[in-house]
Design a protein around this motif. Structure first.
Motif, PDB file in Angstrom:
ATOM      1  N   VAL A 138      41.991  27.752  39.445  1.00  0.00           N
ATOM      2  CA  VAL A 138      41.454  28.919  38.501  1.00  0.00           C
ATOM      3  C   VAL A 138      40.926  30.065  38.993  1.00  0.00           C
ATOM      4  O   VAL A 138      41.127  30.924  38.665  1.00  0.00           O
ATOM      5  CB  VAL A 138      40.377  28.076  37.347  1.00  0.00           C
ATOM      6  N   GLY A 139      39.978  29.842  40.184  1.00  0.00           N
ATOM      7  CA  GLY A 139      39.553  30.952  40.663  1.00  0.00           C
ATOM      8  C   GLY A 139      40.368  31.790  41.167  1.00  0.00           C
ATOM      9  O   GLY A 139      40.311  33.243  40.968  1.00  0.00           O
ATOM     10  N   LEU A 140      41.490  31.509  42.045  1.00  0.00           N
ATOM     11  CA  LEU A 140      42.556  32.216  42.565  1.00  0.00           C
ATOM     12  C   LEU A 140      43.819  32.814  41.799  1.00  0.00           C
ATOM     13  O   LEU A 140      44.134  33.819  41.778  1.00  0.00           O
ATOM     14  CB  LEU A 140      43.139  31.597  43.662  1.00  0.00           C
ATOM     15  N   GLY A 141      43.917  31.902  40.567  1.00  0.00           N
ATOM     16  CA  GLY A 141      44.884  32.288  39.857  1.00  0.00           C
ATOM     17  C   GLY A 141      44.633  32.938  38.575  1.00  0.00           C
ATOM     18  O   GLY A 141      45.366  33.885  38.088  1.00  0.00           O
ATOM     19  N   MET A 142      43.496  32.913  38.427  1.00  0.00           N
ATOM     20  CA  MET A 142      43.146  34.005  37.197  1.00  0.00           C
ATOM     21  C   MET A 142      42.591  35.242  37.474  1.00  0.00           C
ATOM     22  O   MET A 142      42.509  36.178  36.634  1.00  0.00           O
ATOM     23  CB  MET A 142      41.950  33.244  36.320  1.00  0.00           C
ATOM     24  N   ASN A 143      41.820  35.266  39.008  1.00  0.00           N
ATOM     25  CA  ASN A 143      41.249  36.562  39.135  1.00  0.00           C
ATOM     26  C   ASN A 143      42.186  37.873  39.079  1.00  0.00           C
ATOM     27  O   ASN A 143      41.760  38.922  38.887  1.00  0.00           O
ATOM     28  CB  ASN A 143      40.608  36.492  40.671  1.00  0.00           C
ATOM     29  N   PRO A 144      43.758  37.604  39.569  1.00  0.00           N
ATOM     30  CA  PRO A 144      44.587  38.777  39.454  1.00  0.00           C
ATOM     31  C   PRO A 144      44.468  39.304  37.942  1.00  0.00           C
ATOM     32  O   PRO A 144      44.738  40.291  37.735  1.00  0.00           O
ATOM     33  CB  PRO A 144      45.858  38.128  39.609  1.00  0.00           C
ATOM     34  N   PHE A 145      44.433  38.463  36.789  1.00  0.00           N
ATOM     35  CA  PHE A 145      44.201  39.052  35.372  1.00  0.00           C
ATOM     36  C   PHE A 145      43.092  39.937  35.196  1.00  0.00           C
ATOM     37  O   PHE A 145      43.165  40.910  34.362  1.00  0.00           O
ATOM     38  CB  PHE A 145      44.238  37.993  34.384  1.00  0.00           C
ATOM     39  N   ILE A 146      41.917  39.856  35.862  1.00  0.00           N
ATOM     40  CA  ILE A 146      40.889  40.829  36.056  1.00  0.00           C
ATOM     41  C   ILE A 146      41.338  42.114  36.648  1.00  0.00           C
ATOM     42  O   ILE A 146      41.223  43.373  36.130  1.00  0.00           O
ATOM     43  CB  ILE A 146      39.574  39.928  36.711  1.00  0.00           C
ATOM     44  N   ASN A 147      42.061  41.964  37.788  1.00  0.00           N
ATOM     45  CA  ASN A 147      42.229  43.068  38.527  1.00  0.00           C
ATOM     46  C   ASN A 147      43.676  44.087  37.752  1.00  0.00           C
ATOM     47  O   ASN A 147      43.641  45.074  37.738  1.00  0.00           O
ATOM     48  CB  ASN A 147      43.022  42.635  39.815  1.00  0.00           C
ATOM     49  N   SER A 148      44.400  43.091  37.188  1.00  0.00           N
ATOM     50  CA  SER A 148      45.639  43.803  36.457  1.00  0.00           C
ATOM     51  C   SER A 148      44.948  44.821  35.104  1.00  0.00           C
ATOM     52  O   SER A 148      45.565  45.573  34.623  1.00  0.00           O
ATOM     53  CB  SER A 148      46.382  42.751  35.756  1.00  0.00           C
ATOM     54  N   GLN A 149      43.808  44.480  34.769  1.00  0.00           N
ATOM     55  CA  GLN A 149      43.335  45.403  33.704  1.00  0.00           C
ATOM     56  C   GLN A 149      42.490  46.619  34.377  1.00  0.00           C
ATOM     57  O   GLN A 149      41.987  47.080  33.343  1.00  0.00           O
ATOM     58  CB  GLN A 149      42.356  44.212  32.748  1.00  0.00           C
ATOM     59  N   GLY A 150      42.416  46.731  35.522  1.00  0.00           N
ATOM     60  CA  GLY A 150      41.537  47.613  36.136  1.00  0.00           C
ATOM     61  C   GLY A 150      40.307  47.297  36.437  1.00  0.00           C
ATOM     62  O   GLY A 150      39.464  48.363  37.060  1.00  0.00           O
ATOM     63  N   PHE A 151      39.917  46.324  36.412  1.00  0.00           N
ATOM     64  CA  PHE A 151      38.384  45.831  36.708  1.00  0.00           C
ATOM     65  C   PHE A 151      38.249  45.306  38.420  1.00  0.00           C
ATOM     66  O   PHE A 151      38.061  44.287  38.574  1.00  0.00           O
ATOM     67  CB  PHE A 151      37.839  44.916  35.829  1.00  0.00           C
ATOM     68  N   ALA A 152      38.924  46.106  38.949  1.00  0.00           N
ATOM     69  CA  ALA A 152      38.761  45.672  40.625  1.00  0.00           C
ATOM     70  C   ALA A 152      37.591  45.334  41.220  1.00  0.00           C
ATOM     71  O   ALA A 152      37.413  44.463  41.764  1.00  0.00           O
ATOM     72  CB  ALA A 152      39.583  46.719  41.468  1.00  0.00           C
ATOM     73  N   ARG A 153      36.616  46.015  40.510  1.00  0.00           N
ATOM     74  CA  ARG A 153      35.090  45.634  41.056  1.00  0.00           C
ATOM     75  C   ARG A 153      34.677  44.454  40.861  1.00  0.00           C
ATOM     76  O   ARG A 153      33.963  43.583  41.484  1.00  0.00           O
ATOM     77  CB  ARG A 153      34.145  46.737  40.814  1.00  0.00           C
ATOM     78  N   ILE A 154      34.956  43.898  39.361  1.00  0.00           N
ATOM     79  CA  ILE A 154      34.769  42.704  39.001  1.00  0.00           C
ATOM     80  C   ILE A 154      35.588  41.561  39.758  1.00  0.00           C
ATOM     81  O   ILE A 154      35.065  40.462  40.089  1.00  0.00           O
ATOM     82  CB  ILE A 154      35.041  42.476  37.659  1.00  0.00           C
ATOM     83  N   GLY A 155      36.664  41.725  40.008  1.00  0.00           N
ATOM     84  CA  GLY A 155      37.531  40.934  41.019  1.00  0.00           C
ATOM     85  C   GLY A 155      37.082  40.905  42.180  1.00  0.00           C
ATOM     86  O   GLY A 155      37.048  39.607  42.750  1.00  0.00           O
ATOM     87  N   MET A 156      36.582  42.028  42.731  1.00  0.00           N
ATOM     88  CA  MET A 156      35.908  41.941  44.100  1.00  0.00           C
ATOM     89  C   MET A 156      34.678  40.892  44.054  1.00  0.00           C
ATOM     90  O   MET A 156      34.520  40.094  44.880  1.00  0.00           O
ATOM     91  CB  MET A 156      35.385  43.135  44.482  1.00  0.00           C
ATOM     92  N   LEU A 157      33.980  41.187  43.319  1.00  0.00           N
ATOM     93  CA  LEU A 157      32.581  40.299  42.884  1.00  0.00           C
ATOM     94  C   LEU A 157      32.900  38.718  42.883  1.00  0.00           C
ATOM     95  O   LEU A 157      32.289  37.922  43.208  1.00  0.00           O
ATOM     96  CB  LEU A 157      31.732  40.622  41.772  1.00  0.00           C
TER      97      LEU A 157
END
Length: 439
Positions: A138-157
């Motif tokens: 879940v952690g690795l597989g769903m984080n790209p969906f945060i980045n794909s929306q432009g929330f790269a800083r949230i993905g970094m956190l």
């Protein structure tokens, strides 16, 4: 440009992720009296961890670019459906992998090159790690969906949170509580659980553009096929990396014993460290390329490809030079035993002889994935590891090169596979997009 805004925090996330993935090995390599053997045991588990990561990529890198393309077309509802289906797949695969790993861990570890000395360490780590597979997925597989929306800083956190927890818990569990490799695995599982909860909290909250909701969790055949088709590239890449590690460890056990299996563990660990920033840049380009491709902005896609190519190749050249110049210092990060260092330095120089060519593979692969060209992405994932590294790892030692032949397979594959991938991307993607722009 947009790629920079996404790539900088994603690259920072990858740098933080270095600590996440490497810190266990650094601490384990310094367990008094058993560091090198324990580190070698952990190296035997790495192929299985790569397979778990591959299944996470199957859904994450398969679904996230599709979300970017759908957003570019203004189809947000379909994008949410893709994200929901990816989440369901991650849960199902996570449970299935947990059962399989626990059921077959003993024969797998011996198949992968374990000896009577190293098996207990590998078994201790894998048993605990397997119980946290769902969190990893879940952690690795769903984080790209945060980045794909432009929330790269949230993905970094997401990554930073897990890394921070792991850094704090590792020394406590390994040394203070004297849990050894079990403690390292437990710290990793807890840190992955924290990352997974963070991701789910954001994707179900108010700030996200695409929301993860119950209505989208039910699997639909068309969406599943799209996700798995595009995600097969990331999956095959992880699977072939795992296959190559398995063959390398098993061959090294024959020609060099536990010492050279330990050397390969350190070699692979350093490779993860130095490729993380490149992954940040190439992952950062994918949402931008996919969005602009979906919107028909082909010149922006070409600009993004040029930027990614220059950044990736520049970094690869600098890192290649530094790695060849200071191999002993890199080995000392994990273990300082004289025998390991003496065996590791020449192995490093062989393995990384053509590392700069890896940048070609990263660029081509990321462009294929971003634009939904799954067949190209899958082919080049297979080419380098399955069709070049694996056969050469078996053939070169037999030809008289011994354990050096195992390390030599990598630079040969870097040159052939990397150039083939980049040239194909240029001919089939970059140039045709220029024609569309002119028209």
């Amino acid at each position: 440009m947009a790629i920079t805004r996404l790539a900088v925090p994603m690259t920072a996330a990858q740098l933080v992720n270095i600590l996440y993935n490497i810190v266990d090995r650094m601490y384990i390599g310094r367990i008094p009296g058993e560091g090198r053997v324990a580190l070698t045991g952990l190296g035997l588990v790495l192929p299985i961890i790569s397979i778990v990561i591959g299944f996470a990529n199957l859904c994450g890198t398969g679904g996230a670019p599709l979300c970017s393309i759908c957003r570019g077309k203004g189809e947000d509802r379909e994008a949410e459906g893709i994200m929901g289906n990816a989440f369901t797949l991650l849960l199902l695969l996570g449970v299935g992998l947990t059962v399989l790993v626990l059921a077959f861990k003993r024969p797998l570890l011996y198949l992968f090159g374990a000896s009577g000395v190293t098996f207990p360490y590998a078994d201790d780590y894998l048993t605990v790690y397997a119980l946290g597979t769902v969190f990893v997925m879940v952690g690795l597989g769903m984080n790209p969906f945060i980045n794909s929306q432009g929330f790269a800083r949230i993905g970094m956190l997401t990554v930073a949170l897990g890394a921070a927890v792991n850094l704090v818990l590792d020394p406590i569990f390994i040394f203070v509580l004297d849990m050894g490799v079990k403690g390292a695995a437990l710290a990793t599982v807890i840190s992955q659980a924290c990352s997974a909860l963070w991701v789910l909290q954001f994707l179900t909250g108010r700030k996200t553009l695409l929301r993860l909701g119950w209505a989208n969790l039910r699997l639909k055949g068309g969406r599943v096929r799209q996700i798995l088709s595009l995600g097969t590239s990331g999956f095959v890449m992880a699977l072939t990396n795992s296959l190559a590690q398995i063959i390398c460890n098993a061959t090294l056990q024959i020609y060099g014993g536990d010492l050279y299996v330990g050397v390969m563990t350190v070699v692979n660990s350093i490779r993860e460290v130095i490729t993380m920033p490149v992954s940040g840049v190439t992952n950062g380009c994918q949402p931008v390329l996919g969005y602009n491709y979906g919107a028909g902005e082909y010149e922006r896609v070409r600009q993004g490809i040029r930027f990614t190519t220059v950044a990736t190749l520049t970094y690869s050249l600098v890192t290649w030079a530094l790695t060849l110049a200071f191999p002993a210092a890199l080995i000392h990060m994990f273990n300082s035993e004289a025998e390991l260092v003496a065996a590791g330095v020449p192995a490093f120089r062989i393995y990384y002889a053509a590392f700069f060519c890896m940048g070609f593979q990263f660029v081509g692969q990321s462009v294929f994935v971003a634009l939904g060209r799954s067949k190209n992405a899958v082919f080049f994932s297979l080419l380098r590891k399955a069709f070049i590294v694996a056969p050469l790892t078996l053939i070169l030692p037999v030809l008289g090169l011994g354990y050096n032949g195992v390390f030599l397979a990598e630079p040969i594959s870097n040159v052939i596979g990397g150039l083939a991938c980049l040239i194909t991307m240029y001919v089939t993607v970059y140039r045709p997009l220029g024609t569309k722009t002119d028209n």
